[in-house]
Design a protein around this motif. Structure first.
Motif, PDB file in Angstrom:
ATOM      1  N   PRO A 150       0.778  -1.283   0.001  1.00 33.38           N
ATOM      2  CA  PRO A 150      -0.007   0.057   0.010  1.00 33.38           C
ATOM      3  C   PRO A 150       0.826   1.300   0.049  1.00 33.38           C
ATOM      4  N   SER A 151       1.966   1.472   0.624  1.00 31.54           N
ATOM      5  CA  SER A 151       2.772   2.343   0.566  1.00 31.54           C
ATOM      6  C   SER A 151       3.310   2.742  -0.683  1.00 31.54           C
ATOM      7  N   GLY A 152       3.621   1.633  -1.803  1.00 32.37           N
ATOM      8  CA  GLY A 152       3.892   2.392  -3.014  1.00 32.37           C
ATOM      9  C   GLY A 152       5.312   2.372  -3.209  1.00 32.37           C
ATOM     10  N   TYR A 153       5.985   2.928  -4.187  1.00 29.11           N
ATOM     11  CA  TYR A 153       7.341   2.955  -4.550  1.00 29.11           C
ATOM     12  C   TYR A 153       7.785   4.412  -5.022  1.00 29.11           C
ATOM     13  N   TYR A 154       8.984   4.608  -4.875  1.00 31.08           N
ATOM     14  CA  TYR A 154       9.698   5.611  -5.307  1.00 31.08           C
ATOM     15  C   TYR A 154      10.204   5.128  -6.644  1.00 31.08           C
ATOM     16  N   LEU A 155      10.407   5.872  -7.699  1.00 29.62           N
ATOM     17  CA  LEU A 155      11.393   5.341  -8.944  1.00 29.62           C
ATOM     18  C   LEU A 155      12.641   6.425  -8.911  1.00 29.62           C
ATOM     19  N   VAL A 156      13.557   5.758  -9.044  1.00 28.12           N
ATOM     20  CA  VAL A 156      15.107   6.221  -9.266  1.00 28.12           C
ATOM     21  C   VAL A 156      15.493   5.702 -10.808  1.00 28.12           C
ATOM     22  N   GLN A 157      15.837   6.906 -11.517  1.00 23.83           N
ATOM     23  CA  GLN A 157      16.379   6.534 -13.040  1.00 23.83           C
ATOM     24  C   GLN A 157      17.723   6.489 -12.649  1.00 23.83           C
ATOM     25  N   THR A 158      18.141   5.180 -13.225  1.00 25.97           N
ATOM     26  CA  THR A 158      19.733   4.789 -13.128  1.00 25.97           C
ATOM     27  C   THR A 158      20.370   5.352 -14.326  1.00 25.97           C
ATOM     28  N   SER A 159      19.690   5.313 -15.560  1.00 28.59           N
ATOM     29  CA  SER A 159      20.407   5.568 -16.731  1.00 28.59           C
ATOM     30  C   SER A 159      19.214   5.837 -17.620  1.00 28.59           C
ATOM     31  N   GLU A 160      19.650   6.060 -18.865  1.00 28.43           N
ATOM     32  CA  GLU A 160      18.738   6.694 -19.981  1.00 28.43           C
ATOM     33  C   GLU A 160      17.446   5.508 -20.102  1.00 28.43           C
ATOM     34  N   THR A 161      17.930   4.370 -19.937  1.00 26.99           N
ATOM     35  CA  THR A 161      16.841   3.175 -20.165  1.00 26.99           C
ATOM     36  C   THR A 161      16.613   1.909 -18.995  1.00 26.99           C
ATOM     37  N   THR A 162      17.137   2.617 -17.663  1.00 26.16           N
ATOM     38  CA  THR A 162      17.032   1.614 -16.577  1.00 26.16           C
ATOM     39  C   THR A 162      16.320   2.388 -15.208  1.00 26.16           C
ATOM     40  N   TYR A 163      15.639   1.816 -14.452  1.00 25.37           N
ATOM     41  CA  TYR A 163      14.936   2.227 -13.430  1.00 25.37           C
ATOM     42  C   TYR A 163      15.269   1.441 -12.284  1.00 25.37           C
ATOM     43  N   ASP A 164      15.306   2.006 -11.050  1.00 27.44           N
ATOM     44  CA  ASP A 164      15.049   1.184  -9.825  1.00 27.44           C
ATOM     45  C   ASP A 164      13.708   1.761  -9.094  1.00 27.44           C
ATOM     46  N   MET A 165      12.825   0.668  -8.980  1.00 22.10           N
ATOM     47  CA  MET A 165      11.736   0.967  -8.086  1.00 22.10           C
ATOM     48  C   MET A 165      11.737   0.455  -6.567  1.00 22.10           C
ATOM     49  N   VAL A 166      11.788   1.556  -5.623  1.00 21.37           N
ATOM     50  CA  VAL A 166      12.136   1.392  -4.302  1.00 21.37           C
ATOM     51  C   VAL A 166      10.877   1.522  -3.387  1.00 21.37           C
ATOM     52  N   GLY A 167      10.869   0.489  -2.432  1.00 23.30           N
ATOM     53  CA  GLY A 167       9.659   0.363  -1.479  1.00 23.30           C
ATOM     54  C   GLY A 167       9.707   1.626  -0.709  1.00 23.30           C
ATOM     55  N   ALA A 168       8.559   2.669  -0.774  1.00 23.47           N
ATOM     56  CA  ALA A 168       8.470   3.704   0.355  1.00 23.47           C
ATOM     57  C   ALA A 168       8.151   3.456   1.481  1.00 23.47           C
ATOM     58  N   LYS A 169       7.815   2.153   1.924  1.00 22.47           N
ATOM     59  CA  LYS A 169       7.749   1.872   3.223  1.00 22.47           C
ATOM     60  C   LYS A 169       8.970   2.065   4.016  1.00 22.47           C
ATOM     61  N   ASP A 170      10.062   1.238   3.572  1.00 21.06           N
ATOM     62  CA  ASP A 170      11.141   1.314   4.503  1.00 21.06           C
ATOM     63  C   ASP A 170      12.308   1.299   3.574  1.00 21.06           C
ATOM     64  N   ALA A 171      12.417   1.405   2.207  1.00 25.04           N
ATOM     65  CA  ALA A 171      13.469   1.125   1.164  1.00 25.04           C
ATOM     66  C   ALA A 171      14.322   0.111   1.439  1.00 25.04           C
ATOM     67  N   LYS A 172      13.532  -0.893   1.908  1.00 23.68           N
ATOM     68  CA  LYS A 172      14.294  -2.333   2.080  1.00 23.68           C
ATOM     69  C   LYS A 172      13.793  -3.344   1.071  1.00 23.68           C
ATOM     70  N   THR A 173      13.208  -2.922  -0.037  1.00 28.55           N
ATOM     71  CA  THR A 173      12.643  -3.795  -0.817  1.00 28.55           C
ATOM     72  C   THR A 173      12.920  -2.831  -2.347  1.00 28.55           C
ATOM     73  N   TRP A 174      13.227  -3.424  -3.270  1.00 23.45           N
ATOM     74  CA  TRP A 174      13.396  -2.829  -4.461  1.00 23.45           C
ATOM     75  C   TRP A 174      13.514  -3.727  -5.608  1.00 23.45           C
ATOM     76  N   ILE A 175      13.111  -3.322  -6.847  1.00 24.23           N
ATOM     77  CA  ILE A 175      13.205  -4.184  -8.125  1.00 24.23           C
ATOM     78  C   ILE A 175      13.959  -3.350  -9.457  1.00 24.23           C
ATOM     79  N   SER A 176      14.878  -4.021  -9.836  1.00 21.30           N
ATOM     80  CA  SER A 176      15.433  -3.064 -11.021  1.00 21.30           C
ATOM     81  C   SER A 176      14.930  -3.475 -12.484  1.00 21.30           C
ATOM     82  N   TRP A 177      14.275  -2.267 -13.115  1.00 24.42           N
ATOM     83  CA  TRP A 177      13.771  -2.641 -14.305  1.00 24.42           C
ATOM     84  C   TRP A 177      14.871  -2.163 -15.817  1.00 24.42           C
ATOM     85  N   GLN A 178      14.873  -2.721 -16.701  1.00 24.92           N
ATOM     86  CA  GLN A 178      15.496  -2.402 -17.830  1.00 24.92           C
ATOM     87  C   GLN A 178      14.660  -2.854 -19.130  1.00 24.92           C
TER      88      GLN A 178
END
Length: 434
Positions: A406-434
């Motif tokens: 329910p807290s959702g996610y922050y998105l961090v753009q790590t390059s022109e074509t990649t993002y990390d999606m980081v859990g807003a609850k405690d930043a201990k969960t994330w997924i890297s998209w490319q």
């Protein structure tokens, strides 16, 4: 017409003059000149008394630090920052200079340089058959050979290898294992939170490190203005070195030195710009990119692509924490996870992709509602439905539950074509998209 005739007359005379000259342009043959160049290059490599600091930039991206010491018996001793073993233990192999289309420096027996080129993914984690698209045969161009710096270009993948003359102190530091000590910085990956910061001289910097691509992104606030600096990095006997320095007013940060690691307290100590600091974890970004979630969602819709990840979620310090790589479907084996925004007007697609009979297939998937974008820079996913025989338990069901946090996610753009999606609850969960 007259001007043309006069021009041809003078041109003809010029050719006649050239033909009548007995002088030759070169006093030596091409082979003699090439052999002399090879001998000169070899002499320069050998006569650097303390060896060479080196950085290689593979064709596949990244940057890696080396130390090379050549002798007159066609032997070279090297260290490499690729691993703790190669950084702390020297390896001797052979080299030669050879006349090819251009003079070339060839490392002709397996060395630490070859590790980056190894086609076996189990050796370096690179692509099968290609490794990191690096090189171990390099062309030498005269314009790129200076007294203290030599720049070479890989013959196959156009990797760049830059050699800089080392000092006696640097050579001693490599022999003392200081490059291996520099790799202590890699323990930054052991922090449980995605966001890491260090304060230097009253300025707090957020440190984003991608250890796979050897990219660093440093973010800070200049008054009310957010600033960021992105650069490649590599390791040497002096620590972690930025390929391009960060300049913030009177502070110039060229990297991190005097690196320490306390495993009990999970704390990294560093020195930068002559200032010391300790890296600490944080649960939210220092600078929130408010538009990143919508940008992440919109990009595949405009390009016709999708987002993919191999490991799915990293949770509490564990990669592939939900073990999605163990998923199977019929005869199909797991390939990757996919998120497809805008599958239709109501929902998106989230689920595992399998490989079977030479092709990819999506045999079941979850349908999140089109996400909600908050004013504070988060994206929130909720459940619309499912498609196919989705499992009620196991990795896929667990991944769906994590996505719908329910807290959702922050998105961090790590390059022109990649993002990390980081859990807003405690930043201990994330997924890297490319």
């Amino acid at each position: 017409m007259k001007k043309s005739i006069i021009y041809l007359f003078f041109l003809a005379n010029a050719f006649i003059s050239c033909e009548n000259k007995d002088d030759t342009l070169f006093e030596e043959t091409a082979d003699a000149r090439l052999n002399a160049a090879l001998a000169s290059y070899e002499k320069q490599l050998i006569e650097a008394p303390d060896g060479w600091n080196a950085v290689i930039y593979p064709g596949g991206g990244g940057s890696y630090g080396f130390y090379l010491k050549f002798d007159d018996q066609n032997r070279v001793v090297m260290y490499s920052d690729f691993s703790e073993e190669s950084a702390g233990t020297s390896k001797e192999s052979s080299y030669r200079l050879k006349a090819m289309q251009t003079p070339a420096l060839i490392f002709d027996t397996y060395s630490y340089l070859h590790v980056l080129s190894d086609p076996d993914p189990d050796v370096n984690g690179g692509d099968a058959g290609e490794g990191f698209k690096s090189d171990f045969e390099f062309n030498i161009f005269p314009d790129s050979v200076k007294a203290d710096v030599i720049t070479l270009v890989g013959r196959k993948n156009q990797s760049k290898l830059v050699l800089r003359k080392a000092t006696a102190a640097q050579a001693a530091a490599y022999a003392n294992g200081d490059m291996a000590k520099s790799l202590l910085f890699n323990n930054i990956s052991k922090y449980l939170t995605y966001f890491k910061r260090v304060t230097l001289g009253g300025v707090t910097y957020e440190i984003g490190i991608n250890q796979d691509s050897r990219q660093a992104k440093i973010t800070w606030m200049d008054g009310a203005n957010p600033k960021s600096h992105s650069t490649k990095y590599y390791f040497s006997s002096a620590g972690l070195t930025f390929d391009s320095p960060l300049v913030n007013g009177s502070q110039t940060i060229t990297g991190f030195s005097n690196i320490t690691w306390n495993a009990n307290s999970v704390q990294l100590g560093v020195t930068a710009a002559g200032l010391t600091g300790a890296v600490v974890g944080a649960v939210r970004p220092l600078v929130i990119d408010l538009e990143a979630p919508r940008r992440w969602w919109q990009d595949p819709i405009e390009s016709g692509g999708d987002w993919r990840t191999r490991d799915a979620f990293h949770i509490n310090g564990v990669d592939d924490a939900l073990k999605v790589k163990t998923l199977t479907s019929g005869e199909g084996v797991y390939a990757f996870y996919v998120y497809q925004p805008g599958l239709n007007a109501s929902y998106d697609l989230f689920g595992p992709v399998f490989f079977e009979d030479g092709q990819y297939s999506i045999n079941y998937w979850y349908a999140p509602n089109r996400p909600r974008f908050t004013s504070d820079g988060r994206v929130i996913f909720t459940e619309y439905g499912t498609q196919g025989a989705v499992p009620a338990t196991g990795p896929a069901a667990d991944a769906k539950s994590v996505l719908y946090e329910p807290s959702g996610y922050y998105l961090v753009q790590t390059s022109e074509t990649t993002y990390d999606m980081v859990g807003a609850k405690d930043a201990k969960t994330w997924i890297s998209w490319q």
